[in-house]
Motif scaffolding. Structure first.
Motif, PDB file in Angstrom:
ATOM      1  N   LEU A   1       0.809  -1.217   0.000  1.00 31.32           N
ATOM      2  CA  LEU A   1       0.000   0.000   0.000  1.00 31.32           C
ATOM      3  C   LEU A   1       0.846   1.272   0.000  1.00 31.32           C
ATOM      4  CD1 LEU A   1      -2.892  -1.003   2.462  1.00 31.32           C
ATOM      5  CD2 LEU A   1      -2.858  -1.090  -0.037  1.00 31.32           C
ATOM      6  N   GLY A   2       2.163   1.123  -0.088  1.00 28.47           N
ATOM      7  CA  GLY A   2       3.046   2.271  -0.125  1.00 28.47           C
ATOM      8  C   GLY A   2       3.043   3.085   1.144  1.00 28.47           C
ATOM      9  N   ALA A   3       2.960   2.418   2.302  1.00 30.51           N
ATOM     10  CA  ALA A   3       2.852   3.108   3.594  1.00 30.51           C
ATOM     11  C   ALA A   3       4.120   2.895   4.412  1.00 30.51           C
ATOM     12  CB  ALA A   3       1.647   2.597   4.370  1.00 30.51           C
ATOM     13  N   SER A   4       4.453   3.883   5.254  1.00 33.10           N
ATOM     14  CA  SER A   4       5.589   3.784   6.158  1.00 33.10           C
ATOM     15  C   SER A   4       5.268   2.810   7.296  1.00 33.10           C
ATOM     16  CB  SER A   4       5.917   5.153   6.738  1.00 33.10           C
ATOM     17  OG  SER A   4       4.850   5.599   7.567  1.00 33.10           O
ATOM     18  N   ALA A   5       6.289   2.477   8.089  1.00 37.90           N
ATOM     19  CA  ALA A   5       6.068   1.582   9.228  1.00 37.90           C
ATOM     20  C   ALA A   5       5.069   2.179  10.203  1.00 37.90           C
ATOM     21  CB  ALA A   5       7.397   1.299   9.934  1.00 37.90           C
ATOM     22  N   SER A   6       5.209   3.482  10.481  1.00 36.37           N
ATOM     23  CA  SER A   6       4.298   4.127  11.420  1.00 36.37           C
ATOM     24  C   SER A   6       2.875   4.171  10.876  1.00 36.37           C
ATOM     25  CB  SER A   6       4.793   5.549  11.725  1.00 36.37           C
ATOM     26  OG  SER A   6       3.976   6.170  12.696  1.00 36.37           O
ATOM     27  N   ALA A   7       2.728   4.455   9.578  1.00 35.71           N
ATOM     28  CA  ALA A   7       1.396   4.490   8.970  1.00 35.71           C
ATOM     29  C   ALA A   7       0.779   3.100   8.944  1.00 35.71           C
ATOM     30  CB  ALA A   7       1.478   5.058   7.561  1.00 35.71           C
ATOM     31  N   THR A   8       1.604   2.095   8.670  1.00 30.65           N
ATOM     32  CA  THR A   8       1.104   0.723   8.668  1.00 30.65           C
ATOM     33  C   THR A   8       0.604   0.328  10.046  1.00 30.65           C
ATOM     34  OG1 THR A   8       2.665   0.144   6.910  1.00 30.65           O
ATOM     35  CG2 THR A   8       1.728  -1.672   8.179  1.00 30.65           C
ATOM     36  N   GLN A   9       1.333   0.736  11.088  1.00 32.77           N
ATOM     37  CA  GLN A   9       0.925   0.415  12.447  1.00 32.77           C
ATOM     38  C   GLN A   9      -0.361   1.138  12.851  1.00 32.77           C
ATOM     39  OE1 GLN A   9       4.684   1.387  14.210  1.00 32.77           O
ATOM     40  NE2 GLN A   9       5.355  -0.745  14.335  1.00 32.77           N
ATOM     41  N   LEU A  10      -0.738   2.186  12.115  1.00 34.27           N
ATOM     42  CA  LEU A  10      -2.017   2.841  12.377  1.00 34.27           C
ATOM     43  C   LEU A  10      -3.192   1.904  12.104  1.00 34.27           C
ATOM     44  CD1 LEU A  10      -1.626   6.500  11.044  1.00 34.27           C
ATOM     45  CD2 LEU A  10      -1.940   5.758  13.412  1.00 34.27           C
ATOM     46  N   SER A  11      -3.015   0.929  11.213  1.00 37.33           N
ATOM     47  CA  SER A  11      -4.080  -0.042  10.990  1.00 37.33           C
ATOM     48  C   SER A  11      -4.305  -0.886  12.239  1.00 37.33           C
ATOM     49  CB  SER A  11      -3.756  -0.941   9.791  1.00 37.33           C
ATOM     50  OG  SER A  11      -2.631  -1.757  10.041  1.00 37.33           O
ATOM     51  N   LEU A  12      -3.247  -1.112  12.993  1.00 36.27           N
ATOM     52  CA  LEU A  12      -3.365  -1.783  14.287  1.00 36.27           C
ATOM     53  C   LEU A  12      -3.998  -0.849  15.305  1.00 36.27           C
ATOM     54  CD1 LEU A  12      -2.659  -4.191  16.158  1.00 36.27           C
ATOM     55  CD2 LEU A  12      -0.417  -3.136  16.493  1.00 36.27           C
ATOM     56  N   THR A  13      -3.544   0.402  15.328  1.00 33.76           N
ATOM     57  CA  THR A  13      -4.087   1.380  16.264  1.00 33.76           C
ATOM     58  C   THR A  13      -5.581   1.595  16.044  1.00 33.76           C
ATOM     59  OG1 THR A  13      -1.955   2.510  16.393  1.00 33.76           O
ATOM     60  CG2 THR A  13      -3.897   3.755  17.088  1.00 33.76           C
ATOM     61  N   ALA A  14      -6.003   1.657  14.776  1.00 36.56           N
ATOM     62  CA  ALA A  14      -7.419   1.874  14.465  1.00 36.56           C
ATOM     63  C   ALA A  14      -8.276   0.731  14.975  1.00 36.56           C
ATOM     64  CB  ALA A  14      -7.602   2.039  12.957  1.00 36.56           C
ATOM     65  N   CYS A  15      -7.793  -0.485  14.818  1.00 36.60           N
ATOM     66  CA  CYS A  15      -8.540  -1.638  15.317  1.00 36.60           C
ATOM     67  C   CYS A  15      -8.628  -1.592  16.843  1.00 36.60           C
ATOM     68  CB  CYS A  15      -7.881  -2.928  14.853  1.00 36.60           C
ATOM     69  SG  CYS A  15      -8.832  -4.417  15.225  1.00 36.60           S
ATOM     70  N   LEU A  16      -7.530  -1.230  17.492  1.00 42.54           N
ATOM     71  CA  LEU A  16      -7.530  -1.089  18.953  1.00 42.54           C
ATOM     72  C   LEU A  16      -8.524  -0.033  19.399  1.00 42.54           C
ATOM     73  CD1 LEU A  16      -3.701  -1.254  19.693  1.00 42.54           C
ATOM     74  CD2 LEU A  16      -5.407  -2.905  20.442  1.00 42.54           C
ATOM     75  N   ALA A  17      -8.550   1.106  18.693  1.00 42.84           N
ATOM     76  CA  ALA A  17      -9.480   2.176  19.051  1.00 42.84           C
ATOM     77  C   ALA A  17     -10.920   1.713  18.877  1.00 42.84           C
ATOM     78  CB  ALA A  17      -9.210   3.414  18.207  1.00 42.84           C
ATOM     79  N   GLY A  18     -11.194   0.984  17.790  1.00 45.46           N
ATOM     80  CA  GLY A  18     -12.530   0.459  17.593  1.00 45.46           C
ATOM     81  C   GLY A  18     -12.928  -0.529  18.670  1.00 45.46           C
ATOM     82  N   LEU A  19     -12.004  -1.395  19.049  1.00 46.50           N
ATOM     83  CA  LEU A  19     -12.274  -2.340  20.128  1.00 46.50           C
ATOM     84  C   LEU A  19     -12.548  -1.616  21.441  1.00 46.50           C
ATOM     85  CD1 LEU A  19      -9.538  -4.972  19.253  1.00 46.50           C
ATOM     86  CD2 LEU A  19     -11.981  -5.452  19.374  1.00 46.50           C
TER      87      LEU A  19
END
Length: 390
Positions: free
Chosen positions: A44-62
């Motif tokens: 997806l052409g994303a940095s490590a920090s941006a990629t980890q936002l997909s984890l953060t978003a799931c955590l926030a939703g949970l």
């Protein structure tokens, strides 16, 4: 001790399997795609920090999903919110398969977590509806045993899926899991909230309870330490130490076995050892691992030392989580949904805050992960002391 008629409840084994499965939504959503996290970022052409936002978003939703579903379940009952949440989880998982950009994926991951949160928070409330005291602590430990299989199997399954397909295939599997949980809940989940006046959520009152607040923060901070490990370990172990996706999944599975072993020990010891003592032992185990990890990173120690330290940190959750939960919910039977929501929200919000911190220095620096874990465990130890004195 059961508090509802036997005809209203399923067998303890069936209940533990069902609620454990619903509770496993979090680990499955977070852990299954971890071996493919570096590939996802490149695709997806994303940095490590941006990629980890997909984890953060799931955590926030949970986290936020629990804050919504828990109080609602105190008013309308337990079944309906669980079914609605499972349906949303399945739909969002399917949409993730077709996400074209990291921004779209992050938004869908939030919805995925928001839907999956209902089963997690209401599962704890169901246990409190049906059991109290040592019996509740034992069942919470049983849920950890069942739910603990998810962190073991998730990255292994994810790695095997990635051997045949791309990271999109992982989300296709999660879609199937969501549909299966929806059907199982529809067929097997009893309405455990007894008839009578339903309680209004008093979240402020719960937060003013010093003991409850300290226990919630203790549990949340220890989970935040584990989420720092979840977010940072793919890069630390694969990029820095050179582990393959398959080797990483086996390491992750071994740490999951640590959670199972600690949960089993907790279940066997409840009744002979007070839950407060088991909680303190778990925090002490996590502290030992955190200190060892920081020392290993600073000394550039071999990967074996890092793995031992991470094992101690992760395994400690098997002692901390069930006992902190049982102690926190013990005094709040009529608002178990709201109390469970605050417990879960503290875990996932603190986890969401901790996860992106581990990538601030890039993919090849393990120090941010170690410092984040040490800080979280140290604060959890302080909360344990406050709870004991409250």
């Amino acid at each position: 001790m059961a508090t509802v008629a036997p005809a209203r409840a399923r067998s303890a084994l069936t209940l533990a399997l069902l609620l454990g499965g619903l509770s496993a939504v979090g680990p499955l959503s977070l852990d299954m795609y971890l071996p493919g996290l570096p590939e996802l970022g490149r695709d997806l052409g994303a940095s490590a920090s941006a990629t980890q936002l997909s984890l953060t978003a799931c955590l926030a939703g949970l986290a936020l999903g629990q804050l919504v579903a828990g109080p609602i379940s105190d008013r309308v009952g337990r079944r309906a919110p669980v079914l609605a949440g499972a349906a949303l989880f399945a739909a969002a998982s399917l949409a993730c398969v077709f996400a074209p950009t990291i921004g779209v994926l992050v938004a869908l991951r939030f919805l995925q977590g928001f839907g999956g949160a209902a089963g997690i928070v209401i599962g704890r409330a169901v246990v409190r509806d049906l059991y109290s005291g040592d019996a509740a602590a034992k069942l919470f430990s049983s849920l950890m045993l069942v739910g603990g299989v998810a962190p073991i199997l998730a990255p292994v399954l994810g790695a095997q899926v990635l051997a045949f397909t791309t990271w999109q295939g992982v989300f296709a599997v999660l879609t199937v899991v969501g549909v299966a949980l929806l059907l199982a809940a529809a067929l097997l989940l009893p309405e455990s909230l007894t008839p009578g006046p339903r309680a209004d959520a008093d979240l402020r009152g719960l937060l003013r309870d010093r003991r409850f607040a300290a226990l919630a923060l203790c549990s949340g901070l220890m989970m935040a330490a584990m989420f720092a490990y979840i977010a940072g370990s793919p890069f630390v172990l694969q990029t820095i130490h050179g582990l393959s996706e398959q080797a990483y999944s086996l390491v992750f599975a071994a740490n999951g076995l640590g959670i199972l072993a600690a949960s089993f020990a907790s279940r066997r010891l409840v009744g002979r050892v007070r839950p407060a003592q088991l909680l303190a032992a778990g925090v002490a185990m996590g502290a030992a691992g955190a200190v060892l990890l920081l020392g290993a990173v600073l000394a550039d120690a071999p990967v074996g030392v890092v793995l031992c330290a991470l094992f101690l940190v992760v395994a400690s959750i098997g002692l901390v989580s069930p006992n902190a939960t049982a102690l926190a919910l013990a005094d709040h039977p009529r608002t178990a949904g709201a109390a469970s929501a605050l417990l879960g929200t503290s875990q996932f919000l603190l986890g969401a805050a901790a996860a992106p911190l581990v990538g601030l220095a890039g993919e090849r620096d393990a120090l941010p992960m170690a410092l984040t874990i040490v800080t979280c465990v140290a604060l959890a130890a302080i909360c344990t002391i406050v709870a004991r004195r409250a």
